[in-house]
Design an enzyme around this catalytic site. Structure first.
Site, PDB file in Angstrom:
ATOM      1  N   LYS A 274       0.848  -1.194   0.000  1.00  0.00           N
ATOM      2  CA  LYS A 274       0.000   0.000   0.000  1.00  0.00           C
ATOM      3  C   LYS A 274       0.881   1.240   0.000  1.00  0.00           C
ATOM      4  O   LYS A 274       1.905   1.267   0.691  1.00  0.00           O
ATOM      5  CB  LYS A 274      -0.906  -0.001   1.234  1.00  0.00           C
ATOM      6  CG  LYS A 274      -2.040  -1.019   1.166  1.00  0.00           C
ATOM      7  CD  LYS A 274      -2.974  -0.912   2.336  1.00  0.00           C
ATOM      8  CE  LYS A 274      -4.046  -1.986   2.320  1.00  0.00           C
ATOM      9  NZ  LYS A 274      -5.024  -1.833   1.223  1.00  0.00           N
ATOM     10  N   ARG A 349     -10.381 -11.651  -0.011  1.00  0.00           N
ATOM     11  CA  ARG A 349     -11.204 -12.619  -0.741  1.00  0.00           C
ATOM     12  C   ARG A 349     -10.559 -14.001  -0.736  1.00  0.00           C
ATOM     13  O   ARG A 349     -11.247 -15.003  -0.824  1.00  0.00           O
ATOM     14  CB  ARG A 349     -11.460 -12.097  -2.168  1.00  0.00           C
ATOM     15  CG  ARG A 349     -10.226 -11.824  -2.960  1.00  0.00           C
ATOM     16  CD  ARG A 349     -10.490 -10.895  -4.152  1.00  0.00           C
ATOM     17  NE  ARG A 349     -10.769  -9.511  -3.733  1.00  0.00           N
ATOM     18  CZ  ARG A 349     -11.083  -8.532  -4.561  1.00  0.00           C
ATOM     19  NH1 ARG A 349     -11.171  -8.746  -5.858  1.00  0.00           N
ATOM     20  NH2 ARG A 349     -11.324  -7.318  -4.106  1.00  0.00           N
TER      21      ARG A 349
HETATM   22  N1  BES Z   1      -8.408  -4.064   3.290  1.00  0.00           N
HETATM   23  C1  BES Z   1      -8.524  -3.495   2.010  1.00  0.00           C
HETATM   24  C2  BES Z   1      -9.842  -2.749   1.789  1.00  0.00           C
HETATM   25  C3  BES Z   1     -10.093  -1.558   2.668  1.00  0.00           C
HETATM   26  C4  BES Z   1      -9.884  -0.294   2.167  1.00  0.00           C
HETATM   27  C5  BES Z   1     -10.595  -1.690   3.925  1.00  0.00           C
HETATM   28  C6  BES Z   1     -10.162   0.810   2.953  1.00  0.00           C
HETATM   29  C7  BES Z   1     -10.856  -0.590   4.722  1.00  0.00           C
HETATM   30  C8  BES Z   1     -10.650   0.650   4.229  1.00  0.00           C
HETATM   31  C9  BES Z   1      -8.433  -4.582   0.940  1.00  0.00           C
HETATM   32  O1  BES Z   1      -7.722  -5.710   1.285  1.00  0.00           O
HETATM   33  C10 BES Z   1      -7.781  -3.965  -0.240  1.00  0.00           C
HETATM   34  O2  BES Z   1      -6.663  -3.573  -0.136  1.00  0.00           O
HETATM   35  N2  BES Z   1      -8.528  -3.882  -1.331  1.00  0.00           N
HETATM   36  C11 BES Z   1      -8.086  -3.324  -2.554  1.00  0.00           C
HETATM   37  C12 BES Z   1      -8.450  -4.322  -3.604  1.00  0.00           C
HETATM   38  C13 BES Z   1      -7.721  -4.143  -4.884  1.00  0.00           C
HETATM   39  C14 BES Z   1      -6.258  -4.374  -4.734  1.00  0.00           C
HETATM   40  C15 BES Z   1      -8.304  -5.130  -5.869  1.00  0.00           C
HETATM   41  C16 BES Z   1      -8.825  -2.027  -2.797  1.00  0.00           C
HETATM   42  O3  BES Z   1      -9.991  -1.932  -2.446  1.00  0.00           O
HETATM   43  O4  BES Z   1      -8.239  -1.094  -3.311  1.00  0.00           O
HETATM   44 ZN    ZN Z   2      -5.601  -5.540   0.895  1.00  0.00          ZN
END
Ligand code: BES
Ligand code: ZN
Ligand code: ZN
Length: 496
Positions: A274, A349
């Site tokens: 991230k 997922r």
């Molecule tokens: N844990 C995150 C989603 C999330 C974002 C939770 C903000 C709480 C607040 C999840 O694992 C993630 O990183 N999702 C990505 C998915 C993408 C890489 C397909 C996203 O939503 O950007």
């Molecule tokens: Zn994630």
């Protein structure tokens, strides 16, 4: 705020709480509870608007030390849930007054509602109990020697209406489940590891008569928990699945409802790390599992349904090392579906897929509900007002909708469609964990999960990435974790 809130069985309270609707004087029955007339006068002062949560005080020379008159808002359109906000305001006022007991006498005002409004005093008491319980939550166990700790007192609620009382008891029980979810959410990732959550689950299960089994290490291999193994393998905090089981006194032979929670104790994104400040707050990526944990507690202590309930908490830390799973890896799940990893940050997922496969194959589920902070996309779509819900089973969806109306944990339906499933197709494996296009991100998550649920099993996926925490105070909630989902799941189970 308070150390604990309880419902007193005897004795009298030092503070009396009365209520009035917007623009109205104190009703006759409420007036009778204060023969000195101070409360009636207070309710006619200009600041006593009767708006929801507005409180005026009176100090009678005899009887109670203090009287609080709380506004209930507009009489038209009043709903029991409004009392959660009123309770939050009352809890703050009582705490400021250093009160240790309060007599809740809102039922006289509430029974003055027109018959058409069909006032349900049990539901009113429940919302009140929830509001007090939720408002009392605090998390200061990590304050150190540089902070002067606040003294916290206990608050005893008194009430002489039997329906309202029963409601308060239920509401306090549901609030405890919600608060457990909030405390777990708030616990930092260097403490709240998968193993720590497992020990907390064991303690909770022992206390409330649930069965708890933890699958870890070689057991994960034996049962082919591909998602947990891969997502969790870069961290020294090893992954596990926590299985909690509630067995009813009656109705044991029914099939269970299975709750599956994404419980990522930290989501760094893995090798698809991230960026910027995107990692901050990812200790809360366990909040789906925390909600399931809190719901199981409320189910055991308060709801006690006549149907078994199984909870699966899929716990891992998405970290980085030379052992980390990578974009380009292909992994195979226990139902035979192969997944090409395209983004290690779409990890939730993968661990949910294990839980869904297990639920379908091993638990003979009457229904499955999974809850997860799955996508940033659902926050873009719905903000923090609604969680996204995918459920094509009319019956199950109606039950979740009905529960959400009562708990005020809003859900908004989003679609499944074969086209979304096709978006997830891989050129070398069955599916990818994240499609190359940015379209319909939260729906991609739901479409991915659908590959792991057997046809014919009622299933709901609820994405709580926008609702699991709040950055501002809201009703009885302070900024921080909301425990979203604990009450919703418990109330839903009661309806199945
Ligand atoms: N844990 C995150 C989603 C999330 C974002 C939770 C903000 C709480 C607040 C999840 O694992 C993630 O990183 N999702 C990505 C998915 C993408 C890489 C397909 C996203 O939503 O950007
Ligand atoms: Zn994630
Ligand atoms: Zn995540």
């Amino acid at each position: 705020m308070f150390d604990a809130v309880s419902l007193a069985t005897r004795g009298s309270a030092r503070v009396l709480v009365l209520a009035h609707f917007k623009g109205e004087k104190l009703d006759t029955a409420s007036r009778k509870l204060d023969p000195t007339g101070h409360a009636a006068c207070a309710a006619e002062r200009p600041e006593a608007t009767g708006e929801l949560g507005v409180i005026v005080e009176a100090f009678p020379e005899k009887g109670h030390d203090r009287i609080l008159v709380v506004g209930l808002g507009d009489k038209d359109g009043f709903k029991p849930g409004h009392l959660r906000t009123a309770a939050g305001a009352l809890a703050r006022a009582l705490s400021k007054a250093k009160a240790d007991s309060a007599e809740l006498a809102l039922h006289p005002a509430l029974t003055k509602l027109p018959k058409s409004a069909k006032i349900d005093l049990h539901a009113c008491g429940c919302a009140m109990g929830e509001g007090f319980g939720i408002a009392a939550w605090n998390y200061d166990s990590l304050r150190g020697s540089a902070t002067t700790r606040k003294d916290r007192t206990k608050l005893a609620l008194h009430c002489d209406d039997p329906k309202f009382r029963a409601g308060i008891t239920r509401g306090l029980g549901l609030a405890e489940g919600c608060n457990t979810a909030r405390t777990l959410s708030q616990t930092p990732p260097n403490i709240a590891t998968p193993a720590w959550l497992a020990s907390e689950a064991k303690k909770m299960a022992r206390k409330h008569g649930l069965k708890c089994t933890v699958y870890q290490g070689k057991q994960l291999e034996d049962h082919k928990f591909t998602g947990l193994i891969n997502v969790g393998k870069a961290s020294e905090n090893k992954p596990c699945m926590i299985r909690l089981e509630y067995t009813p006194a009656r109705g044991k032979s029914k099939d269970p409802v299975v709750l599956v929670g994404k419980t990522m104790t930290y989501d760094s994104g893995g090798l698809s790390i991230k960026v910027n400040n995107g990692m901050k707050g990812m200790k809360r990526d366990k909040d789906g599992g925390c909600a399931v944990f809190g719901a199981m507690q409320a189910i055991a202590t308060t709801i006690k349904p006549n149907r078994p309930v199984v909870a699966l908490l899929m716990c891992a830390e998405n970290s980085i090392s030379d052992e980390a799973y990578r974009p380009d890896d292909v992994i195979e799940f226990r139902n035979g579906v192969t997944v090409e990893v395209t983004n290690t940050d779409a990890e939730g997922r993968l661990v949910l897929a294990d839980g869904l496969c297990w639920a379908c194959e091993k638990e003979s589920p009457a229904a499955i509900i999974d809850m997860a902070t799955l996508t940033g996309g659902v926050v873009v779509a719905l903000g923090s007002t609604y969680a996204g819900m995918w459920c094509d089973d009319d019956d199950l969806r109606a039950k979740i909708d009905a529960a959400a109306k009562v708990t005020d944990e809003r859900v908004w339906r989003l679609p499944h469609h074969p086209e979304y499933r096709n978006m997830m197709k891989s050129s070398i494996a069955d599916i990818v964990n994240s499609a190359p296009v940015r379209e319909a991100h939260p729906i991609q998550g739901a479409a991915f999960l659908s590959y792991f649920v057997q046809d014919g099993i009622p299933w709901a996926h609820i994405d709580i990435a926008g609702t699991h925490a709040t950055d501002k105070d809201n009703g009885p909630f302070i900024a921080g974790p909301t425990g979203y989902g604990a009450r919703l799941l418990a109330e839903t189970i009661e309806r199945i």
